[in-house]
Design a protein around this motif. Structure first.
Motif, PDB file in Angstrom:
ATOM      1  N   ALA A 130       0.813  -1.220   0.000  1.00 32.53           N
ATOM      2  CA  ALA A 130       0.000   0.000   0.000  1.00 32.53           C
ATOM      3  C   ALA A 130       0.848   1.272   0.000  1.00 32.53           C
ATOM      4  CB  ALA A 130      -0.935  -0.005   1.198  1.00 32.53           C
ATOM      5  N   GLY A 131       2.165   1.123   0.022  1.00 36.93           N
ATOM      6  CA  GLY A 131       3.048   2.285  -0.034  1.00 36.93           C
ATOM      7  C   GLY A 131       3.336   2.942   1.296  1.00 36.93           C
ATOM      8  N   ARG A 132       3.024   2.268   2.414  1.00 36.73           N
ATOM      9  CA  ARG A 132       3.307   2.840   3.724  1.00 36.73           C
ATOM     10  C   ARG A 132       4.794   2.696   4.051  1.00 36.73           C
ATOM     11  NH1 ARG A 132      -1.000   4.732   2.784  1.00 36.73           N
ATOM     12  NH2 ARG A 132      -2.906   4.504   4.014  1.00 36.73           N
ATOM     13  N   ARG A 133       5.313   3.665   4.789  1.00 35.93           N
ATOM     14  CA  ARG A 133       6.712   3.646   5.201  1.00 35.93           C
ATOM     15  C   ARG A 133       6.872   3.449   6.708  1.00 35.93           C
ATOM     16  NH1 ARG A 133       9.259   1.595   2.027  1.00 35.93           N
ATOM     17  NH2 ARG A 133      11.140   2.260   3.137  1.00 35.93           N
ATOM     18  N   ALA A 134       5.738   3.334   7.406  1.00 35.07           N
ATOM     19  CA  ALA A 134       5.791   3.145   8.856  1.00 35.07           C
ATOM     20  C   ALA A 134       4.591   2.324   9.307  1.00 35.07           C
ATOM     21  CB  ALA A 134       5.812   4.484   9.585  1.00 35.07           C
ATOM     22  N   VAL A 135       4.790   1.571  10.385  1.00 36.34           N
ATOM     23  CA  VAL A 135       3.701   0.807  10.997  1.00 36.34           C
ATOM     24  C   VAL A 135       3.618   1.198  12.460  1.00 36.34           C
ATOM     25  CG1 VAL A 135       3.919  -1.123   9.391  1.00 36.34           C
ATOM     26  CG2 VAL A 135       5.182  -1.171  11.560  1.00 36.34           C
ATOM     27  N   ILE A 136       2.443   1.017  13.037  1.00 39.18           N
ATOM     28  CA  ILE A 136       2.232   1.379  14.438  1.00 39.18           C
ATOM     29  C   ILE A 136       1.321   0.352  15.090  1.00 39.18           C
ATOM     30  CG2 ILE A 136       0.221   2.856  13.975  1.00 39.18           C
ATOM     31  CD1 ILE A 136       1.269   4.756  16.164  1.00 39.18           C
ATOM     32  N   CYS A 137       1.517   0.128  16.378  1.00 35.97           N
ATOM     33  CA  CYS A 137       0.635  -0.780  17.112  1.00 35.97           C
ATOM     34  C   CYS A 137       0.601  -0.389  18.578  1.00 35.97           C
ATOM     35  CB  CYS A 137       1.101  -2.237  16.979  1.00 35.97           C
ATOM     36  SG  CYS A 137       2.682  -2.590  17.792  1.00 35.97           S
ATOM     37  N   ALA A 138      -0.485  -0.773  19.219  1.00 38.25           N
ATOM     38  CA  ALA A 138      -0.555  -0.792  20.684  1.00 38.25           C
ATOM     39  C   ALA A 138      -0.228  -2.216  21.103  1.00 38.25           C
ATOM     40  CB  ALA A 138      -1.944  -0.400  21.156  1.00 38.25           C
ATOM     41  N   SER A 139       0.390  -2.391  22.258  1.00 39.56           N
ATOM     42  CA  SER A 139       0.807  -3.739  22.589  1.00 39.56           C
ATOM     43  C   SER A 139       1.001  -3.944  24.083  1.00 39.56           C
ATOM     44  CB  SER A 139       2.128  -4.051  21.873  1.00 39.56           C
ATOM     45  OG  SER A 139       2.558  -5.368  22.140  1.00 39.56           O
ATOM     46  N   THR A 140       0.715  -5.188  24.516  1.00 39.03           N
ATOM     47  CA  THR A 140       1.130  -5.637  25.839  1.00 39.03           C
ATOM     48  C   THR A 140       2.441  -6.406  25.732  1.00 39.03           C
ATOM     49  OG1 THR A 140      -0.219  -7.640  25.597  1.00 39.03           O
ATOM     50  CG2 THR A 140      -1.223  -5.775  26.746  1.00 39.03           C
ATOM     51  N   GLY A 141       3.001  -6.497  24.516  1.00 44.30           N
ATOM     52  CA  GLY A 141       4.322  -7.101  24.381  1.00 44.30           C
ATOM     53  C   GLY A 141       4.592  -7.852  23.097  1.00 44.30           C
ATOM     54  N   ASN A 142       3.865  -8.934  22.843  1.00 42.78           N
ATOM     55  CA  ASN A 142       4.171  -9.783  21.701  1.00 42.78           C
ATOM     56  C   ASN A 142       3.949  -9.088  20.365  1.00 42.78           C
ATOM     57  OD1 ASN A 142       5.038 -12.098  23.074  1.00 42.78           O
ATOM     58  ND2 ASN A 142       2.952 -12.801  23.391  1.00 42.78           N
ATOM     59  N   THR A 143       2.890  -8.289  20.267  1.00 45.11           N
ATOM     60  CA  THR A 143       2.636  -7.562  19.027  1.00 45.11           C
ATOM     61  C   THR A 143       3.775  -6.587  18.741  1.00 45.11           C
ATOM     62  OG1 THR A 143       0.236  -7.774  19.251  1.00 45.11           O
ATOM     63  CG2 THR A 143       1.035  -6.009  17.836  1.00 45.11           C
ATOM     64  N   SER A 144       4.261  -5.928  19.782  1.00 45.07           N
ATOM     65  CA  SER A 144       5.343  -4.960  19.588  1.00 45.07           C
ATOM     66  C   SER A 144       6.608  -5.651  19.076  1.00 45.07           C
ATOM     67  CB  SER A 144       5.642  -4.225  20.897  1.00 45.07           C
ATOM     68  OG  SER A 144       6.211  -5.079  21.871  1.00 45.07           O
ATOM     69  N   ALA A 145       6.923  -6.824  19.612  1.00 49.81           N
ATOM     70  CA  ALA A 145       8.117  -7.556  19.178  1.00 49.81           C
ATOM     71  C   ALA A 145       7.998  -7.955  17.719  1.00 49.81           C
ATOM     72  CB  ALA A 145       8.324  -8.786  20.053  1.00 49.81           C
ATOM     73  N   ALA A 146       6.842  -8.490  17.342  1.00 51.59           N
ATOM     74  CA  ALA A 146       6.635  -8.923  15.961  1.00 51.59           C
ATOM     75  C   ALA A 146       6.628  -7.740  15.004  1.00 51.59           C
ATOM     76  CB  ALA A 146       5.325  -9.701  15.853  1.00 51.59           C
ATOM     77  N   ALA A 147       5.940  -6.665  15.369  1.00 52.85           N
ATOM     78  CA  ALA A 147       5.875  -5.484  14.504  1.00 52.85           C
ATOM     79  C   ALA A 147       7.265  -4.903  14.281  1.00 52.85           C
ATOM     80  CB  ALA A 147       4.955  -4.434  15.109  1.00 52.85           C
ATOM     81  N   ALA A 148       8.045  -4.799  15.351  1.00 51.36           N
ATOM     82  CA  ALA A 148       9.385  -4.227  15.242  1.00 51.36           C
ATOM     83  C   ALA A 148      10.292  -5.095  14.386  1.00 51.36           C
ATOM     84  CB  ALA A 148       9.984  -4.042  16.634  1.00 51.36           C
ATOM     85  N   ALA A 149      10.205  -6.416  14.550  1.00 48.31           N
ATOM     86  CA  ALA A 149      11.071  -7.323  13.794  1.00 48.31           C
ATOM     87  C   ALA A 149      10.745  -7.302  12.303  1.00 48.31           C
ATOM     88  CB  ALA A 149      10.945  -8.741  14.339  1.00 48.31           C
ATOM     89  N   TYR A 150       9.465  -7.397  11.974  1.00 44.65           N
ATOM     90  CA  TYR A 150       9.096  -7.435  10.556  1.00 44.65           C
ATOM     91  C   TYR A 150       9.262  -6.069   9.889  1.00 44.65           C
ATOM     92  CZ  TYR A 150       7.759 -12.272  10.778  1.00 44.65           C
ATOM     93  OH  TYR A 150       7.812 -13.637  10.914  1.00 44.65           O
ATOM     94  N   ALA A 151       9.073  -4.998  10.645  1.00 40.44           N
ATOM     95  CA  ALA A 151       9.348  -3.669  10.097  1.00 40.44           C
ATOM     96  C   ALA A 151      10.838  -3.529   9.799  1.00 40.44           C
ATOM     97  CB  ALA A 151       8.900  -2.588  11.077  1.00 40.44           C
TER      98      ALA A 151
END
Length: 349
Positions: free
Chosen positions: A74-95
């Motif tokens: 979709a042409g995005r250059r950034a991702v964002i999430c709220a997290s209690t932990g696991n989502t943040s780890a996955a989002a950061a790694a794949y980003a």
């Protein structure tokens, strides 16, 4: 080598020729057949889907790889999430893998050290808000309405599609769907994803039947069980400490359509199940994961299940996600001087 979920299940995912083949070789996690706990509980056939074997140590990798790949498309250059932990780890790694910026909003003081460390080391920008996960989710939703940033929480439908691949793997391993699937329920995206996955495989003729879904919330964070949001959720199982699940209605639909249940288990029951998994099966999972086994024990005690079923319990994350909990609730540890006789005496040898 594991191909990753996009390559392996492409025909069942919302991908196009423009979707990049992003992967950290997620998926293909072990389905471990129980020996000791099955006998202890009186269950004919019991398996554990060990999602801690994913690249960042939780089931979130399945959905995140699809969500981030679609964000790139979709042409995005950034991702964002709220997290209690696991989502943040996955989002950061794949980003990081994709060369995108990752922004994470977490409830201050309510995220396990191991998970926070993962997001930090992968280069995410982290904001800790003085509030709950639900507050954090409200903030990131508003930010994505104002800025061209991809929201990668489980309200993103691509997350659900990716997480559904765990259901495909279970059917592929067993040759059919199990009779019962037990799993923790926090933000309720995973129970939603499993049900969609089982239904899709059934429609495609890959499974002859559909399972009953048994979801379990922590008693101090059980809004679906109570039928109303919990303003200040409390539980030692931080990954499911959520008072107003984003996928609430879809989880209820999955429960009802599957003739299943969503119930609550206490922190004490979760901790006991956590210990049993580690000491009886050699499976080290995070506390929230153990809600599936705690719930199964409750279901058997209350007669909701007979034990004659083929049952799969989902273990959603690795125990090293939260090492402080392992130290707090772990087993036997004693100190001794550096002398053979002292150690011999302590061990009663």
């Amino acid at each position: 080598m594991r191909p990753g979920v996009i390559a392996k299940y492409r025909e069942f995912l919302p991908v196009t020729e423009r979707t990049p083949p992003l992967t950290l070789n997620e998926g293909d996690t072990p389905l471990v057949r129980s020996r000791r706990l099955a006998e202890l509980l009186g269950v004919r056939e019991l398996y554990f889907k060990y999602e801690g074997a994913n690249p960042t140590g939780s089931f979130k990798d399945r959905g995140m790889v699809v969500a981030v790949a679609k964000a790139i498309e979709a042409g995005r250059r950034a991702v964002i999430c709220a997290s209690t932990g696991n989502t943040s780890a996955a989002a950061a790694a794949y980003a990081a893998r994709a060369g995108l910026e990752a922004i994470v909003v977490v409830p201050a003081g309510k995220i396990a050290t191991g998970k926070l460390a993962q997001a930090l080391v992968h280069g995410a920008r982290i904001v800790a808000v003085e509030g709950s996960f639900d507050d954090a989710l409200c903030i990131v939703r508003t930010l994505t309405e104002r800025h061209p940033i991809a929201l990668v929480n489980s309200i993103n439908p691509h997350r659900i599609e990716g997480q559904a691949t765990a259901a495909y793997e279970i059917v592929d391993a067993l040759g059919d769907a199990p009779d019962v699937l037990c799993l923790p329920v926090g933000n309720a995206g995973n129970i939603t994803a499993y049900w969609e996955g089982f239904k899709r495989y059934h429609r495609a003729g890959r499974a002859r039947r559909l399972p009953r879904l048994f979801g379990f919330q922590a008693a101090g964070a059980a809004p679906i069980v109570l039928g109303k949001p919990v303003p200040n959720p409390q539980t030692v199982a931080t990954a499911i400490r959520i008072g107003n699940p984003a996928s609430w209605q879809r989880a209820v639909r999955a429960r009802d359509e599957s003739d299943g249940r969503i119930e609550a288990v206490t922190d004490e029951e979760i901790v006991e199940a956590y210990r049993l998994l580690a000491t009886h099966e050699g499976l080290f999972c995070e506390l929230a994961s153990a809600a599936s086994l705690a719930g199964l024990r409750k279901a058997l005690e209350h007669g909701w299940l007979s034990g004659s079923e083929r049952i799969v319990c989902v273990l959603t994350g690795h125990g090293l996600k939260d090492p402080d909990t392992a130290v707090q609730f772990g087993g036997w540890l004693q100190k001794a001087p550096p002398e053979v006789e002292a150690v011999e005496s302590l061990l009663g040898l």
